[in-house]
Motif scaffolding. Sequence first.
Motif, PDB file in Angstrom:
ATOM      1  N   ALA A 251       0.855  -1.200   0.000  1.00 47.97           N
ATOM      2  CA  ALA A 251       0.000   0.000   0.000  1.00 47.97           C
ATOM      3  C   ALA A 251       0.887   1.244   0.000  1.00 47.97           C
ATOM      4  O   ALA A 251       1.952   1.267   0.638  1.00 47.97           O
ATOM      5  CB  ALA A 251      -0.913   0.004   1.224  1.00 47.97           C
ATOM      6  N   GLY A 252       0.467   2.246  -0.734  1.00 42.40           N
ATOM      7  CA  GLY A 252       1.221   3.496  -0.781  1.00 42.40           C
ATOM      8  C   GLY A 252       2.164   3.604  -1.948  1.00 42.40           C
ATOM      9  O   GLY A 252       2.950   4.556  -2.031  1.00 42.40           O
ATOM     10  N   THR A 254       2.298   3.642  -6.163  1.00 44.73           N
ATOM     11  CA  THR A 254       1.505   3.737  -7.382  1.00 44.73           C
ATOM     12  C   THR A 254       2.227   3.018  -8.506  1.00 44.73           C
ATOM     13  O   THR A 254       3.313   3.466  -8.931  1.00 44.73           O
ATOM     14  CB  THR A 254       1.268   5.197  -7.776  1.00 44.73           C
ATOM     15  OG1 THR A 254       0.635   5.876  -6.686  1.00 44.73           O
ATOM     16  CG2 THR A 254       0.390   5.277  -9.025  1.00 44.73           C
ATOM     17  N   ASP A 286       8.944   6.317  -0.107  1.00 47.48           N
ATOM     18  CA  ASP A 286       7.812   6.951   0.564  1.00 47.48           C
ATOM     19  C   ASP A 286       7.654   6.355   1.962  1.00 47.48           C
ATOM     20  O   ASP A 286       7.519   5.141   2.128  1.00 47.48           O
ATOM     21  CB  ASP A 286       6.541   6.734  -0.263  1.00 47.48           C
ATOM     22  CG  ASP A 286       5.407   7.633   0.209  1.00 47.48           C
ATOM     23  OD1 ASP A 286       5.425   8.034   1.383  1.00 47.48           O
ATOM     24  OD2 ASP A 286       4.498   7.896  -0.603  1.00 47.48           O
ATOM     25  N   ASP A 288       5.156   6.471   3.843  1.00 46.01           N
ATOM     26  CA  ASP A 288       3.811   5.939   4.109  1.00 46.01           C
ATOM     27  C   ASP A 288       3.561   4.578   3.456  1.00 46.01           C
ATOM     28  O   ASP A 288       2.466   4.026   3.562  1.00 46.01           O
ATOM     29  CB  ASP A 288       2.763   6.927   3.597  1.00 46.01           C
ATOM     30  CG  ASP A 288       2.782   8.233   4.388  1.00 46.01           C
ATOM     31  OD1 ASP A 288       3.102   8.165   5.582  1.00 46.01           O
ATOM     32  OD2 ASP A 288       2.481   9.281   3.795  1.00 46.01           O
ATOM     33  N   THR A 289       4.571   4.064   2.746  1.00 46.93           N
ATOM     34  CA  THR A 289       4.409   2.764   2.104  1.00 46.93           C
ATOM     35  C   THR A 289       4.312   1.652   3.154  1.00 46.93           C
ATOM     36  O   THR A 289       5.092   1.614   4.107  1.00 46.93           O
ATOM     37  CB  THR A 289       5.572   2.472   1.164  1.00 46.93           C
ATOM     38  OG1 THR A 289       5.626   3.494   0.174  1.00 46.93           O
ATOM     39  CG2 THR A 289       5.409   1.107   0.498  1.00 46.93           C
ATOM     40  N   LYS A 290       3.349   0.758   2.950  1.00 49.44           N
ATOM     41  CA  LYS A 290       3.170  -0.361   3.872  1.00 49.44           C
ATOM     42  C   LYS A 290       3.126  -1.663   3.077  1.00 49.44           C
ATOM     43  O   LYS A 290       2.599  -1.700   1.965  1.00 49.44           O
ATOM     44  CB  LYS A 290       1.879  -0.216   4.673  1.00 49.44           C
ATOM     45  CG  LYS A 290       1.852   1.010   5.580  1.00 49.44           C
ATOM     46  CD  LYS A 290       0.531   1.101   6.327  1.00 49.44           C
ATOM     47  CE  LYS A 290       0.490   2.338   7.225  1.00 49.44           C
ATOM     48  NZ  LYS A 290      -0.799   2.454   7.956  1.00 49.44           N
TER      49      LYS A 290
END
Length: 456
Positions: A251-252, A254, A286, A288-290
């Motif tokens: 997630a996070g 693209t 990033d 915020d990447t999970k």
Amino acid sequence: MGPVLDTILGKYRETYPRLQRVEQYLHGHHAPAYMPESAADEFGVFRERSVKNFLPLVVDAVASNLYVDGLRAAGGGDNFPVWESWDRNGMEEAQTAVHRDALAYGEAYVRVLPGSNGPEIEPLSPLSVTALFKRPNDPFPIAAAVHGTTFINGERRATVDLYDDEFVFRLVSKEEGDDPGASDYVVVEQLAHGLTHCPIIRFRNMASTSPNVPSLGEVEPLIPIQDELNNIALSTNIAIQYGAHRQKWVAGVTPPKEDQHDVDLWGRIKKRAVMFSASRLLIFPDKDTKTGQFDATDVKPYLDAYNNTVKHLASIGSLPPHFITGDMVNLSAEALAAAEESLRKKVLDRQRAFGGAWRRVFQTAAELMGVVLPADAQIVWRDCTPRSFSATVDALGKMVATMGVPPEAAWQMVPGMTPAQLAEWRILAEQVDPATKMANALAKSVIPPEVEPVAA
């Protein structure tokens, strides 16, 4: 003949689809496992690979223990002369087909007719025979039909050989085709078969006293369980394919759009979606990447359901569970014998049922030969029970030594003993036993005393 023919054709059209379904399941052509209409097309591959056909094993387990070895008197001895027709017609091999058909379909048939070299014994497929009986347990039918096809002027026609207790009528359909539903026939030939009864002998797997209940085979009751196994196997294959491996997620990030990639001078893609690999370290700029992963699907409940259904099938089919599952760890001889007790009882029951039918076959052959089958004639079945050969021979030796049983009587109980081997052993015994040889010579040399004539 008209009402009899109509009855036979009606029964044939009624029973043929049921027997054809059994034939299809025996050869692995099962009803497709259930899938919703919205399922993906690729699931069709899993459906094809989910068929595990256990039904032939149910038939083979019993049929492999059924082997006619002779026709002898109750006290032993050599086979009766009518046994020659058995050998001449190749029934040593063909008997297996009769037993398998009776076990699988519930009924099998054998036709005995006069031939140029003696009685002709021919097994017939239960899919091509229809028999009518006055009473359910009569030994011979009042009429029987053998269905087939022929070509007339290049056209394929359905045929019916209709037998009663005196004649055989050859009938050919008026219309082209070999549809079992054909009903318009014409008699083209009539012959006397030379017997006092219908020459079609029936073998039944499970008899019934009801005229409306057909003899049930081993396969038909197990078809619903086989379908259930295929359904469970399909669910298991899908679960293994799509859920047994841990599915990872990110997630996070693209991913690039389709057909939009940066390439180097050699045309290699430099920018692509995240690709996981055991040898790759993924770094995301990033914060915020999970990343994470879904739990794998537990396939053990599927496998347990499958194994339990297999054991259920073995129980309904009277098979030892280890015949199908292969579980034979640390089984004693007593435990193994107890596990196979249900199969042994079924084999003995089928030997009694099929033995009576084989005796009628020999009675019919004897009638064609102009002889009478002795009342004490018995079908001799080969002992196919798995035993230790050394233990069996040791037990037979003790029986001869301690119980005074004649050695020749014990020879007949040796596993795998055939009539030819038994006759050879008797010749060898006379040659190597001086006492027996001398006694026979003395008996032949004794001159019978002259008998003085009695005055009238």
